[in-house]
Design an enzyme around this catalytic site. Structure first.
Site, PDB file in Angstrom:
ATOM      1  N   GLY A   1       0.716  -0.983   0.155  1.00 37.39           N
ATOM      2  CA  GLY A   1       0.007  -0.068  -0.036  1.00 37.39           C
ATOM      3  C   GLY A   1       0.817   1.309   0.080  1.00 37.39           C
TER       4      GLY A   1
ATOM      5  CG  PHE B   1       1.877   4.028   5.040  1.00 38.89           C
ATOM      6  CD1 PHE B   1       0.505   4.210   5.346  1.00 38.89           C
ATOM      7  CD2 PHE B   1       2.464   5.395   4.655  1.00 38.89           C
ATOM      8  CE1 PHE B   1      -0.437   5.223   5.538  1.00 38.89           C
ATOM      9  CE2 PHE B   1       1.652   6.527   4.952  1.00 38.89           C
ATOM     10  CZ  PHE B   1       0.342   6.562   5.283  1.00 38.89           C
TER      11      PHE B   1
ATOM     12  CB  VAL C   1      -0.236  -4.680   3.987  1.00 38.84           C
ATOM     13  CG1 VAL C   1      -1.117  -5.135   5.111  1.00 38.84           C
ATOM     14  CG2 VAL C   1      -0.282  -3.300   3.683  1.00 38.84           C
TER      15      VAL C   1
ATOM     16  CG  ASP D   1      -7.763   8.232  -0.451  1.00 37.69           C
ATOM     17  OD1 ASP D   1      -6.478   7.760  -0.813  1.00 37.69           O
ATOM     18  OD2 ASP D   1      -8.719   8.091  -1.694  1.00 37.69           O
TER      19      ASP D   1
ATOM     20  NE  ARG E   1      -7.573   5.074  -4.013  1.00 36.05           N
ATOM     21  CZ  ARG E   1      -8.820   5.874  -4.773  1.00 36.05           C
ATOM     22  NH1 ARG E   1      -9.388   5.473  -5.596  1.00 36.05           N
ATOM     23  NH2 ARG E   1      -8.555   6.763  -4.413  1.00 36.05           N
ATOM     24  CG  ASN E   2      -8.440   3.571   0.133  1.00 34.62           C
ATOM     25  OD1 ASN E   2      -7.534   2.890   0.017  1.00 34.62           O
ATOM     26  ND2 ASN E   2      -8.309   5.247  -0.140  1.00 34.62           N
TER      27      ASN E   2
ATOM     28  CG  ASP F   1      -5.978   1.713   5.031  1.00 32.25           C
ATOM     29  OD1 ASP F   1      -6.173   1.164   4.007  1.00 32.25           O
ATOM     30  OD2 ASP F   1      -5.032   1.758   5.883  1.00 32.25           O
TER      31      ASP F   1
HETATM   32  C1  LIG Z   1      -6.443  -5.215   6.595  1.00 31.58           C
HETATM   33  N1  LIG Z   1      -6.200  -5.542   5.367  1.00 31.58           N
HETATM   34  C2  LIG Z   1      -5.475  -4.644   4.401  1.00 31.58           C
HETATM   35  C3  LIG Z   1      -4.893  -4.847   2.879  1.00 31.58           C
HETATM   36  C4  LIG Z   1      -3.991  -4.040   2.425  1.00 31.58           C
HETATM   37  C5  LIG Z   1      -3.004  -4.597   1.674  1.00 31.58           C
HETATM   38  C6  LIG Z   1      -1.906  -3.818   0.897  1.00 31.58           C
HETATM   39  N2  LIG Z   1      -2.467  -2.354   0.972  1.00 31.58           N
HETATM   40  C7  LIG Z   1      -3.373  -1.872   1.629  1.00 31.58           C
HETATM   41  N3  LIG Z   1      -3.386  -0.437   1.624  1.00 31.58           N
HETATM   42  N4  LIG Z   1      -4.400  -0.081   0.560  1.00 31.58           N
HETATM   43  C8  LIG Z   1      -4.435   1.162   0.744  1.00 31.58           C
HETATM   44  C9  LIG Z   1      -4.005   2.194   1.564  1.00 31.58           C
HETATM   45  C10 LIG Z   1      -4.327   3.492   1.455  1.00 31.58           C
HETATM   46  C11 LIG Z   1      -3.775   4.569   2.254  1.00 31.58           C
HETATM   47  C12 LIG Z   1      -4.042   6.061   2.254  1.00 31.58           C
HETATM   48  C13 LIG Z   1      -3.212   6.743   3.321  1.00 31.58           C
HETATM   49  C14 LIG Z   1      -5.570   6.103   2.315  1.00 31.58           C
HETATM   50  C15 LIG Z   1      -3.776   6.387   0.747  1.00 31.58           C
HETATM   51  C16 LIG Z   1      -2.718   4.076   3.293  1.00 31.58           C
HETATM   52  C17 LIG Z   1      -2.585   2.763   3.527  1.00 31.58           C
HETATM   53  F1  LIG Z   1      -1.724   2.376   4.389  1.00 31.58           F
HETATM   54  C18 LIG Z   1      -3.112   1.660   2.428  1.00 31.58           C
HETATM   55  C19 LIG Z   1      -2.744   0.167   2.484  1.00 31.58           C
HETATM   56  O1  LIG Z   1      -2.111  -0.315   3.266  1.00 31.58           O
HETATM   57  C20 LIG Z   1      -4.247  -2.851   2.247  1.00 31.58           C
HETATM   58  C21 LIG Z   1      -5.345  -1.939   3.087  1.00 31.58           C
HETATM   59  O2  LIG Z   1      -4.941  -1.304   4.125  1.00 31.58           O
HETATM   60  C22 LIG Z   1      -5.400  -6.214   2.672  1.00 31.58           C
HETATM   61  C23 LIG Z   1      -6.162  -6.941   3.323  1.00 31.58           C
HETATM   62  N5  LIG Z   1      -6.925  -8.238   2.894  1.00 31.58           N
HETATM   63  C24 LIG Z   1      -6.533  -9.038   1.656  1.00 31.58           C
HETATM   64  C25 LIG Z   1      -6.983 -10.274   1.506  1.00 31.58           C
HETATM   65  C26 LIG Z   1      -6.750 -10.911   0.377  1.00 31.58           C
HETATM   66  N6  LIG Z   1      -5.917 -10.413  -0.415  1.00 31.58           N
HETATM   67  C27 LIG Z   1      -5.568  -9.100  -0.234  1.00 31.58           C
HETATM   68  N7  LIG Z   1      -5.460  -8.569   0.899  1.00 31.58           N
HETATM   69  C28 LIG Z   1      -6.446  -6.646   4.701  1.00 31.58           C
HETATM   70  O3  LIG Z   1      -6.984  -7.568   5.421  1.00 31.58           O
END
Ligand SMILES: Cn1cc(-c2ccnc(-n3ncc4cc(C(C)(C)C)cc(F)c4c3=O)c2CO)cc(Nc2ccncn2)c1=O
Length: 272
Positions: free
Chosen positions: A20, A22, A25, A132, A136-137, A150
């Site tokens: 994501g 930051f 994840v 935001d 997607r969020n 988020d």
């Molecule tokens: C809690 N969580 C987070 C994610 C996940 C994974 C990668 N990036 C993110 N993202 N996506 C978007 C994002 C956006 C922001 C803004 C500050 C609003 C711009 C800040 C973030 F920190 C994130 C982030 O970390 C997420 C969202 O936080 C995926 C999950 N689940 C699954 C399940 C199956 N396949 C993929 N992901 C899940 O359960």
């Protein structure tokens, strides 16, 4: 030590879930038991001290349609943000991959919008701005459970490409006129974004303003031109989207009002 502070020794990291804003994840386990998602902060991506201050308040925001922040590990770097795990990933990808199944009977689509609205009504009630909101969020769990994710983190992003309204990563297509012109964020700019999210849901995950570039989108939005009604979107639902896209923020509904309007549509089990 407060509950919201997590020791890195309590965390077991497992498969990556994606990367994501930051950094990476991962799926993880908290105290060897609870499945969680762990964001490991990429150096220089976040204003960490400010976030750590706010994290304590954020762990107190609890709602069935909010992805729960369990806590933060920050004694050693990189800091790690620990949240609830949602097994079906983000709503935008889910709509694009599973949308067909949902579209037969439109009630799942209205129900998804209702769930996001309930989560956002809770934030509005707590005077908390997402900044935001977009499909997607939002994240999807079992049985088409949808939760807002988020929320508020946009304030801690250090990447100017994201924070500046002229940056390449700024979410132009979800931004209200007053955000585009003055970066004025409020629950009224969140409700504008919610209207765009409803359009995403009823187009099964299409990108808004297809084949329009940034300049054209800004021109359309500031001249009061709206997205058209998606073909599978009932007129009663489209009327809600258009209320969210009022140019004057004060004329836009609250999330509470939209929640009631959506519930009225669900009760009437609307039929065109
Ligand atoms: C809690 N969580 C987070 C994610 C996940 C994974 C990668 N990036 C993110 N993202 N996506 C978007 C994002 C956006 C922001 C803004 C500050 C609003 C711009 C800040 C973030 F920190 C994130 C982030 O970390 C997420 C969202 O936080 C995926 C999950 N689940 C699954 C399940 C199956 N396949 C993929 N992901 C899940 O359960």
């Amino acid at each position: 030590q407060d509950k919201w502070e997590i020791q890195s020794t309590e965390l077991t990291l497992m498969k990556p879930l994606g990367s994501g804003q930051f950094g990476v994840v991962r799926l993880g386990k908290l105290q060897g038991r609870t499945l969680v998602a762990v964001k490991t902060m990429r150096e220089g991506s976040m204003c960490e001290d400010d976030f750590i201050q706010e994290a304590k308040t954020m762990t107190k925001l609890q709602h069935p349609n909010q992805v729960q922040l369990y806590g933060v590990s920050f004694k050693d770097r990189p800091i790690q943000i620990v949240t609830e795990y949602m097994c079906n990933g983000n709503l935008s990808s889910y709509l694009r991959s599973k949308g067909r199944e949902l579209a037969d009977d439109r009630s799942p689509l209205v129900d998804m919008c209702h769930q996001v609205c309930c989560g956002m009504e809770y934030l509005e009630r707590n005077k908390f701005i997402h900044r935001d909101l977009a499909a997607r969020n939002c994240l999807v769990g079992e049985h088409n459970i949808v939760k807002v994710s988020d929320f508020g983190l946009a304030r801690y992003v250090l990447d100017d490409e994201y924070t500046s309204s002229t940056g390449s990563k700024f979410p132009i297509k979800w931004a209200s006129p007053e955000v585009l012109e003055f970066s004025r964020f409020s629950s009224k700019s969140d409700i504008w974004a919610f209207g765009i999210l409803m359009w995403e849901v009823f187009t099964l995950g299409k990108t808004p303003y297809p084949n329009l570039n940034t300049t054209d989108v800004v021109r359309q939005v500031t001249h009061g031109k709206h997205l058209d009604r998606p073909q599978r979107c009932p007129h009663a639902v489209y009327r809600i989207m258009k209320q969210c896209w009022e140019k004057d923020p004060l004329r836009r509904p609250t999330f509470k009002e939209v929640q009631v309007q959506i519930e009225d549509i669900q009760e009437k089990d609307y039929c065109e």
